[in-house]
Design a protein around this motif. Sequence first.
Motif, PDB file in Angstrom:
ATOM      1  N   UNK A 162      47.600  13.555  17.951  1.00 15.75           N
ATOM      2  CA  UNK A 162      47.301  12.974  19.259  1.00 15.75           C
ATOM      3  C   UNK A 162      46.003  12.168  19.237  1.00 15.75           C
ATOM      4  N   UNK A 163      44.986  12.696  18.620  1.00 14.53           N
ATOM      5  CA  UNK A 163      43.685  12.021  18.575  1.00 14.53           C
ATOM      6  C   UNK A 163      42.880  12.605  17.428  1.00 14.53           C
ATOM      7  N   UNK A 168      38.544  16.735  15.417  1.00 12.71           N
ATOM      8  CA  UNK A 168      37.489  17.258  14.551  1.00 12.71           C
ATOM      9  C   UNK A 168      36.476  18.094  15.322  1.00 12.71           C
ATOM     10  N   UNK A 169      36.415  17.893  16.638  1.00 12.73           N
ATOM     11  CA  UNK A 169      35.422  18.591  17.453  1.00 12.73           C
ATOM     12  C   UNK A 169      36.025  19.761  18.232  1.00 12.73           C
ATOM     13  N   UNK A 170      37.293  20.099  17.926  1.00 13.78           N
ATOM     14  CA  UNK A 170      37.971  21.177  18.638  1.00 13.78           C
ATOM     15  C   UNK A 170      38.248  22.330  17.687  1.00 13.78           C
ATOM     16  N   UNK A 171      37.865  23.531  18.112  1.00 11.87           N
ATOM     17  CA  UNK A 171      38.131  24.734  17.325  1.00 11.87           C
ATOM     18  C   UNK A 171      39.294  25.493  17.958  1.00 11.87           C
ATOM     19  N   UNK A 172      40.216  25.963  17.120  1.00 10.58           N
ATOM     20  CA  UNK A 172      41.404  26.682  17.589  1.00 10.58           C
ATOM     21  C   UNK A 172      41.416  28.080  16.986  1.00 10.58           C
ATOM     22  N   UNK A 173      41.593  29.073  17.831  1.00 15.90           N
ATOM     23  CA  UNK A 173      41.744  30.446  17.345  1.00 15.90           C
ATOM     24  C   UNK A 173      42.860  31.112  18.134  1.00 15.90           C
ATOM     25  N   UNK A 174      43.462  32.160  17.548  1.00 14.95           N
ATOM     26  CA  UNK A 174      44.556  32.842  18.221  1.00 14.95           C
ATOM     27  C   UNK A 174      44.475  34.337  17.959  1.00 14.95           C
ATOM     28  N   UNK A 175      44.698  35.111  19.026  1.00 14.39           N
ATOM     29  CA  UNK A 175      44.705  36.561  18.918  1.00 14.39           C
ATOM     30  C   UNK A 175      45.721  37.126  19.904  1.00 14.39           C
ATOM     31  N   UNK A 176      46.673  37.874  19.378  1.00 13.39           N
ATOM     32  CA  UNK A 176      47.685  38.554  20.190  1.00 13.39           C
ATOM     33  C   UNK A 176      48.371  37.602  21.168  1.00 13.39           C
ATOM     34  N   UNK A 177      48.745  36.433  20.663  1.00 11.03           N
ATOM     35  CA  UNK A 177      49.493  35.483  21.474  1.00 11.03           C
ATOM     36  C   UNK A 177      48.663  34.586  22.365  1.00 11.03           C
ATOM     37  N   UNK A 178      47.331  34.786  22.377  1.00 12.89           N
ATOM     38  CA  UNK A 178      46.445  33.969  23.207  1.00 12.89           C
ATOM     39  C   UNK A 178      45.674  32.982  22.342  1.00 12.89           C
ATOM     40  N   UNK A 188      39.138  13.949  30.258  1.00 14.70           N
ATOM     41  CA  UNK A 188      40.064  14.947  30.766  1.00 14.70           C
ATOM     42  C   UNK A 188      41.445  14.764  30.146  1.00 14.70           C
ATOM     43  N   UNK A 189      41.822  13.498  29.858  1.00 16.18           N
ATOM     44  CA  UNK A 189      43.122  13.239  29.233  1.00 16.18           C
ATOM     45  C   UNK A 189      43.208  13.913  27.873  1.00 16.18           C
ATOM     46  N   UNK A 190      42.112  13.851  27.097  1.00 17.03           N
ATOM     47  CA  UNK A 190      42.085  14.506  25.789  1.00 17.03           C
ATOM     48  C   UNK A 190      42.133  16.024  25.950  1.00 17.03           C
ATOM     49  N   UNK A 192      43.618  17.683  28.426  1.00 21.92           N
ATOM     50  CA  UNK A 192      44.992  18.039  28.784  1.00 21.92           C
ATOM     51  C   UNK A 192      45.908  17.959  27.570  1.00 21.92           C
ATOM     52  N   UNK A 193      45.679  16.948  26.706  1.00 25.88           N
ATOM     53  CA  UNK A 193      46.497  16.810  25.506  1.00 25.88           C
ATOM     54  C   UNK A 193      46.303  18.007  24.581  1.00 25.88           C
ATOM     55  N   UNK A 194      45.066  18.472  24.458  1.00 26.16           N
ATOM     56  CA  UNK A 194      44.771  19.624  23.592  1.00 26.16           C
ATOM     57  C   UNK A 194      45.425  20.888  24.145  1.00 26.16           C
ATOM     58  N   UNK A 195      45.291  21.106  25.445  1.00 23.72           N
ATOM     59  CA  UNK A 195      45.896  22.294  26.064  1.00 23.72           C
ATOM     60  C   UNK A 195      47.417  22.223  25.965  1.00 23.72           C
ATOM     61  N   UNK A 196      47.979  21.039  26.163  1.00 23.72           N
ATOM     62  CA  UNK A 196      49.429  20.865  26.051  1.00 23.72           C
ATOM     63  C   UNK A 196      49.936  21.161  24.656  1.00 23.72           C
ATOM     64  N   UNK A 197      49.162  20.733  23.642  1.00 25.08           N
ATOM     65  CA  UNK A 197      49.550  20.996  22.257  1.00 25.08           C
ATOM     66  C   UNK A 197      49.570  22.496  21.980  1.00 25.08           C
ATOM     67  N   UNK A 198      48.595  23.207  22.530  1.00 22.26           N
ATOM     68  CA  UNK A 198      48.540  24.659  22.325  1.00 22.26           C
ATOM     69  C   UNK A 198      49.715  25.357  23.003  1.00 22.26           C
ATOM     70  N   UNK A 199      50.037  24.937  24.230  1.00 23.71           N
ATOM     71  CA  UNK A 199      51.146  25.563  24.956  1.00 23.71           C
ATOM     72  C   UNK A 199      52.488  25.314  24.270  1.00 23.71           C
ATOM     73  N   UNK A 200      52.608  24.231  23.528  1.00 22.89           N
ATOM     74  CA  UNK A 200      53.877  23.879  22.896  1.00 22.89           C
ATOM     75  C   UNK A 200      54.146  24.646  21.606  1.00 22.89           C
TER      76      UNK A 200
END
Length: 214
Positions: A162-163, A168-178, A188-190, A192-200
């Motif tokens: 997406x961008x 490069x400036x976004x950190x992603x972690x996951x624990x127990x489905x979250x 804000x568009x970026x 929303x795109x990041x949150x949308x990617x995570x939900x997908x």
Amino acid sequence: MKTDLQLKKEVTEELDWDPAIDAAAIGVEVREGVVTLSGHLPSYAEKLAAEHAAEKVSGVRAVVVNLDVRPTGEFSDEAIATAARDALQWHVHVPADAIKLRVEKGRVTLTGEVEWGYQSKLAERAVSQLRGVTGVTNQIKMRMRPAPNDVVERIEAALRRHAEREAKHISVSMKEGTVTLSGRVGSRAQRLAAVGAAWSAPGVGAVVDDLELS
């Protein structure tokens, strides 16, 4: 850094710019970068639009929404429930049979269980746009299933598609489905795109948005 006075001016202009919003009905106050919106609006959809418009303005740290929804016209809870059910049934990506709804004084409560997190968001969005709705409470749960071992890598890959620069400036972690997103994005568009990617991503039951606007 923008002053509160400048932010108030730009938020007011952004509200006025959106044809879906009656900016004259909304009061804007800003204190230390936190925007407070107050007033009365005829629809929940317009309330959401006003909130999103304020969030778009660069320099806004947070938005407090003190907007009341007062629909014009008479809408019974039965009529709203029927319209909401139809909206869910007609949405191609929403498993309507898996979702139950309750309406009380115009507020719609969604419950049930779906396979994907994004389906819950789509259901909420579908009923948010209906006449007579004064608010939406989303209690839809995701059917828990094991997330792939590489789910974080999949989300990071989606962010790069997406961008690439912002990823490069976004950190992603996951624990127990979250999934938790942290770091900085430029708009804000970026965000929303990041949150949308995570939900997908498969196996994601919740997304915590700790992203900051730079």
